[in-house]
Structures are given as C-alpha cells and as structure tokens.
Design a protein around this motif. Sequence first.
Motif, short mmCIF file in Angstrom:
data_model
loop_
_atom_site.label_atom_id
_atom_site.label_comp_id
_atom_site.label_asym_id
_atom_site.label_seq_id
_atom_site.Cartn_x
_atom_site.Cartn_y
_atom_site.Cartn_z
N ALA A 269 0.82 -1.21 0.00
CA ALA A 269 0.00 0.00 0.00
C ALA A 269 0.85 1.26 0.00
CB ALA A 269 -0.93 0.00 1.21
N TRP A 270 2.02 1.19 0.64
CA TRP A 270 2.89 2.36 0.71
C TRP A 270 3.87 2.42 -0.45
CZ3 TRP A 270 2.72 6.56 3.93
CH2 TRP A 270 1.79 6.50 4.96
N SER A 271 3.64 1.64 -1.49
CA SER A 271 4.43 1.69 -2.73
C SER A 271 5.90 1.36 -2.51
CB SER A 271 4.33 3.07 -3.40
OG SER A 271 3.00 3.33 -3.72
N LEU A 272 6.19 0.48 -1.57
CA LEU A 272 7.59 0.12 -1.37
C LEU A 272 8.04 -0.85 -2.46
CD1 LEU A 272 7.96 -0.47 2.45
CD2 LEU A 272 8.01 1.62 1.15
N THR A 273 9.30 -0.73 -2.84
CA THR A 273 9.86 -1.67 -3.81
C THR A 273 11.24 -2.07 -3.33
OG1 THR A 273 10.68 0.22 -5.04
CG2 THR A 273 8.66 -0.79 -5.85
N GLY A 274 11.83 -2.99 -4.06
CA GLY A 274 13.21 -3.37 -3.79
C GLY A 274 13.37 -4.17 -2.51
N PRO A 275 14.58 -4.15 -1.94
CA PRO A 275 14.83 -4.97 -0.74
C PRO A 275 13.85 -4.66 0.39
CG PRO A 275 16.88 -4.06 -1.58
CD PRO A 275 15.79 -3.47 -2.40
N MET A 276 13.39 -3.41 0.48
CA MET A 276 12.46 -3.09 1.57
C MET A 276 11.16 -3.86 1.43
SD MET A 276 12.42 0.78 2.81
CE MET A 276 11.40 0.37 4.18
N ALA A 277 10.63 -3.91 0.21
CA ALA A 277 9.39 -4.64 0.01
C ALA A 277 9.62 -6.13 0.17
CB ALA A 277 8.82 -4.33 -1.38
N ARG A 278 10.72 -6.60 -0.39
CA ARG A 278 10.97 -8.04 -0.36
C ARG A 278 11.22 -8.53 1.06
NH1 ARG A 278 13.19 -6.84 -5.48
NH2 ARG A 278 15.29 -6.49 -4.70
N ALA A 279 11.81 -7.69 1.90
CA ALA A 279 12.01 -8.10 3.29
C ALA A 279 10.69 -8.28 4.00
CB ALA A 279 12.87 -7.07 4.02
N SER A 280 9.64 -7.62 3.50
CA SER A 280 8.33 -7.78 4.10
C SER A 280 7.53 -8.90 3.45
CB SER A 280 7.53 -6.47 3.99
OG SER A 280 8.18 -5.46 4.68
N GLY A 281 8.12 -9.58 2.49
CA GLY A 281 7.44 -10.71 1.89
C GLY A 281 6.76 -10.42 0.58
N VAL A 282 7.01 -9.27 -0.02
CA VAL A 282 6.42 -8.98 -1.33
C VAL A 282 7.28 -9.65 -2.39
CG1 VAL A 282 5.70 -7.18 -2.91
CG2 VAL A 282 5.64 -6.76 -0.47
N ARG A 283 6.70 -10.56 -3.13
CA ARG A 283 7.49 -11.23 -4.17
C ARG A 283 7.44 -10.42 -5.44
NH1 ARG A 283 8.34 -16.61 -2.76
NH2 ARG A 283 7.12 -17.14 -0.94
N ARG A 284 8.31 -9.46 -5.53
CA ARG A 284 8.26 -8.58 -6.69
C ARG A 284 9.68 -8.14 -6.99
NH1 ARG A 284 4.86 -7.27 -10.87
NH2 ARG A 284 5.60 -5.34 -11.75
N ASP A 285 10.10 -8.39 -8.19
CA ASP A 285 11.42 -7.97 -8.64
C ASP A 285 11.29 -7.67 -10.11
OD1 ASP A 285 14.04 -7.91 -9.66
OD2 ASP A 285 14.77 -9.02 -7.92
N VAL A 286 11.58 -6.44 -10.52
CA VAL A 286 11.38 -6.06 -11.91
C VAL A 286 12.20 -6.96 -12.84
CG1 VAL A 286 11.45 -4.13 -13.53
CG2 VAL A 286 10.97 -3.71 -11.16
#
Lengths: 185, 429
Positions: free
Chosen positions: B239-256
């Motif tokens: 929701a807070w538009s995080l990307t990169g290692p910050m998002a992935r550390a929270s469990g978002v499986r997203r990598d461009v």
Amino acid sequence: MAAAPKLDHPSLPLVKERFADVKFMATEFRGQTTLVVPAEKLHDVARFLRDDPRCQYNFLSDVTAVDYLDYPAPQPGRFAVIWNLVSHANDRRLRLKVFMNPTIDTTGIDADPALIVDSVTDLWPGAEWMEREVYDMYGIRFRNHPDLRRILTWKDFPAHPLRKDYPLRGRGEREHYQKLARDSA
Amino acid sequence: MPYTLSPDETIGLDVESTEYLKDHVQAPDRWVLNFGPQHPATHTTLRIVLELDGERVARATPHIGYLHSGFEKLGEHHDWNQWVCTASRMDYVSPIVNDIAWHHAVETLFGIDVTPRCKVVRTIMAEIGRLQNHLLCIGAAGLDLGAFTGFLYGFNEREFIYDIVEYVSGQRFHPDWTRVGGAWRDLPDDDTFVRMVRNFIDVRLPKAITDLETLLNRNRIFRDRLEGVGTISREDAIAWSLTGPMARASGVRRDVRKDEPYLCYAPNWDGEGADPVKFSVAVGSKGDCFERYLVRMEEVKQSAKIIDQLIHRIPKGSMNVGADSKAVIPPKGDVYGSIEGTIQLFELVMHNRGWDVPVGETYTAIESPNGELGFFVVGAGGKYPWRVRCRPPCFMNYQCFPKLIEGHQLADVVAVIGSINVIAAELDR
C-alpha cells in the motif's frame, strides 16, 4: 507514420462495462496503455481498478504530471496528471491520465479552481508524497489529501517550477534570496 | 545564544507547523528534537523533526528537499545523451545503474533494441552497481550502530568496483557511460575486463561477505538493535508503494528483473534463444531492519551468481547498434570512409536534426539496488525530451519512515534510516 494503437489491454473492457455512461479515451504506445479518465470519475475508476478481482491493481507505482503547453501533438488539456498502476497478481501495468485546463494565470501560485483532482491517498497511502510533489511542481491540488504542502521546494517558493512557462534559470529566486547574517540568525 | 532543550510545547523551532503536528503537541511532557539536515547519521541532507516522549519517538515528520536541484527540469533542456550526466548524479552510490536505467528508458521510447554484447556488459555492470550499493548499505548499517569495522569491510571492496567502473567508462565515480543505442566506448580490452571482474567476484567479494557475515549475523548488539525495529507488514509495504529490498524483506514477491524482464534477464535476449540469467529473488517475511539486512546480503550473493554466468559469455561484435538505427555516432573510419557514415554523423550533430524521436510517452523501470527505478519519458519529436520523470525508489521508500519509527527509541532512528538506504540526491533530485 506510427502504427495504429493496439487497444487490447485486458482491463479496458472491464472499465468500460462498469462505467458505461462515462466517456473514456485510451491510447497505446510501445505496448503501454494509457486510459484517459474524466477528472470527476478518477477516484471511482481507481477504486474499481484496485478492488475488482479481475483487475487487482494493488500497487501504485508513480504519480506524476506533464505540462503540454505548445506540445506538437494536440492534447485535450494543458496539464495531465498520470497514475501508474501495477497489478502484482496479473503482472500488468495501466496508466490513468486526467487532463485539465487552467483558468487563471499559470505563472503565479494562486490556487486555481480548475486544477484540482481527487486524491487517491485513501486507496494507496503511498500516494501522499507523490501527490505533494505534483502539487509542488505543477500547482495541481488534490482534494482530500491529508497534508498537502510543498515537498521539494520551500513553503514560500513563488512558483511551480516544472510548468513550461517557468524559465529554466528561474526568476531570480536564487539571486534575490534573503541572506541572513550570523548575528541576526 | 545557546539553545535550551526543555519539555515545552512552545519551542520556537521552525517546523513548518501543520495540523499534522499540532494535534500531538498537546501532551505537556513531549519535547521536539530537530534531527539533521547536517548530521553524520543521516548520511546525506535529511531533516526529521522528532517529537519525543522521553527517548521514545511519538511522532516523526521528515522534511526533504534540501538537495533539490531541478534534475527533471534540466532534463527538458538536455538532449537524450546529455542528461545521462545528471542521471549519474542521482543515486551516487551506484551511479552506473542510473545510466543504464535512463538509456534503457530512452531506447524503449525510441524502439531501439541494443546489441547482445551491449546487453551482457550492461547487465554485468548493473549487477556490479548492485554490489556497490549493497556493500555500502550493509557496511553503513554496522557503522550507524557503532560497528566501524563492518563499514570498512564493505567500503574497502567498493574500491575495486570503482576500478572496474573506471576501466569501463573512464570515470570512477560518475561514469556517464551509456549512450542511446550503446555506450560511449566499447570495452578497452575484453580479457582485462574479465580478469578484473573475476578477481573481484572470486577473490575479493567472498572474503568481504564472510567477514561481514561473521561479524554481523550473530552479533548480539547488531541483532538486538535491528530485530523487531522498523517493522512493516506485507500489506502495508504494497500500500505504501515500497519496492526493492524493503518490500521483499516484508514478503512482497516482486522484482522487476523477474516480472518485467529486460536486458539479459529477459528470455531470448540475444535473438538466438538464449535463456535468461538464473538467479533467485531473496524474499523475507518479518519486514524488520534485520530482515532487510539479510535480504541485501542474499542479493549480493545472487548478483555474484549472475555475473558469474555472464562474464565468460560476452559476445563479440559491436557495442553500439548499427548505422541503420540512426541512433549512434558512427566510428570515425566510417565517417571519413563512407557517405552513409558522414550523413549519419551530420544527422546527429546538426542543430536542426538529431534522433528520430516519436511523439509519445513510455514508462520503463529497472530493478535498481533500492527498488524500482523508472523513467517516464515524453518525447515530442524534438532534440530534447518534453518531460523526464524519474521514479526514485528512495522517495517512496522513505515516505513510510514515520510509520516505521513511531513508538521506537531515538537511537533506532539511525538504524531505520540506514536500513531504508535513503540517498538524498535521488530523493530530492
């Protein structure tokens, strides 16, 4: 001559079906689709795109704006605000665009009643700073934004610098900035 | 006049006070601390107004813009090659990644597909940039918590990366290396380049990783200071538009690199059915500062793996796209030796000519060390871009800082800033 746009983005028919009475425009370039939305419908469309299980645009990648003053291709308005939505589930991007025309002189910083659009911070809290940046740079305000202040320039800055009628070298803000001596600070 | 810090709500700090702050100044035992903009632990010029209850942060208000230099405005007055010098200066910890991102965006707008050789070298350099950034970030995470040794373990190895960057581009710090359709120069010598990179990833890097992991991973102070600090959940990270290692550390499986592949991360990148490079995306679950450190550490290893797959497969051939693309200045031999070369040179350098720019707009992102670094570029058929919008990953990542820090101790502020890895030059542009 550019190829005709291929409007095969899977979310477009869904939006059209849900908002049958709204006039949309869509365009595509290099495989990227932009949906032009009337300003008053923006929030509804954004909410639909986020919540509909077939769309699931859960991630707001970017909010930005463009000033089309004297752009070579005719545009429906002078300013455009652009929302860049991403769906993690479908791995898909869609850009929303709202055009607007100023009604007062754009060289000043007075609030223009026409340059306003609904904020999407209630849908994506991450939009807060991005919308502040658009406000700072273009003077486009966002309705229901929790904290709409300038973000990159200071609060008394007398212009919106990314507008095309703002000169590259500024209007002398740098030269005439009040200097404080050590003992008066 | 000496400053007095007393628990008094009428402290005359210029906090550009807003409703947001006023609500919380009511409590009589709160006091306000101005952190930055010139403070060593902010790494660059960040300013945070902290409202403290004892040593506990009740409210944090970041004020940014101290390094704002109008990069996007400049982009409208620089041509498609010139602006790479500005892009280099955004995330100056890994500037070569910005170069690659910018020209990748321009090439997408122009519809140019770069040569396989260029793709391989760019991918290698992008991963080297990632190592460069993560080594600093991991080292600085130690530094902020008092482990100066860790900082030097990381920083020392960056010196060898600078050597590689200098060898490729001619400049150590701000390479300004890419050009539309290729790079400003081909590699001086393939073998030397391979030797330098191999030496780095085979000899220097493993030692640095071992040193850092031995020092930090089971370090009682390091873990106590980072675990459970600055936590953000998966839903909030999205929701807070995080990307990169910050998002992935929270469990978002997203990598461009995986989700919207480009360069050698895309299948069939050489036109002959080559497989994309193999690597794993590091994903955490807890979303705290320690998890972000672990994710970065794993990405360092994965980057080395990617470089290892490519370094012996640098294809021969041209670095730049061919003359028919009308995108690059031809070699001098062609300019003097053939009429097509002469024409192409003049087409590009004459004031009223230039690239064949479409009237259209594209958004192109790559996975920079800090997250999704994208450029929204509007072309107007002219020599200059109509609009250059950079989506700086730091800007979106730093925005949730108050959410991460509120309720924690004052000393955790530096730990959280370090784990976000804010680069103010990119934040403010």
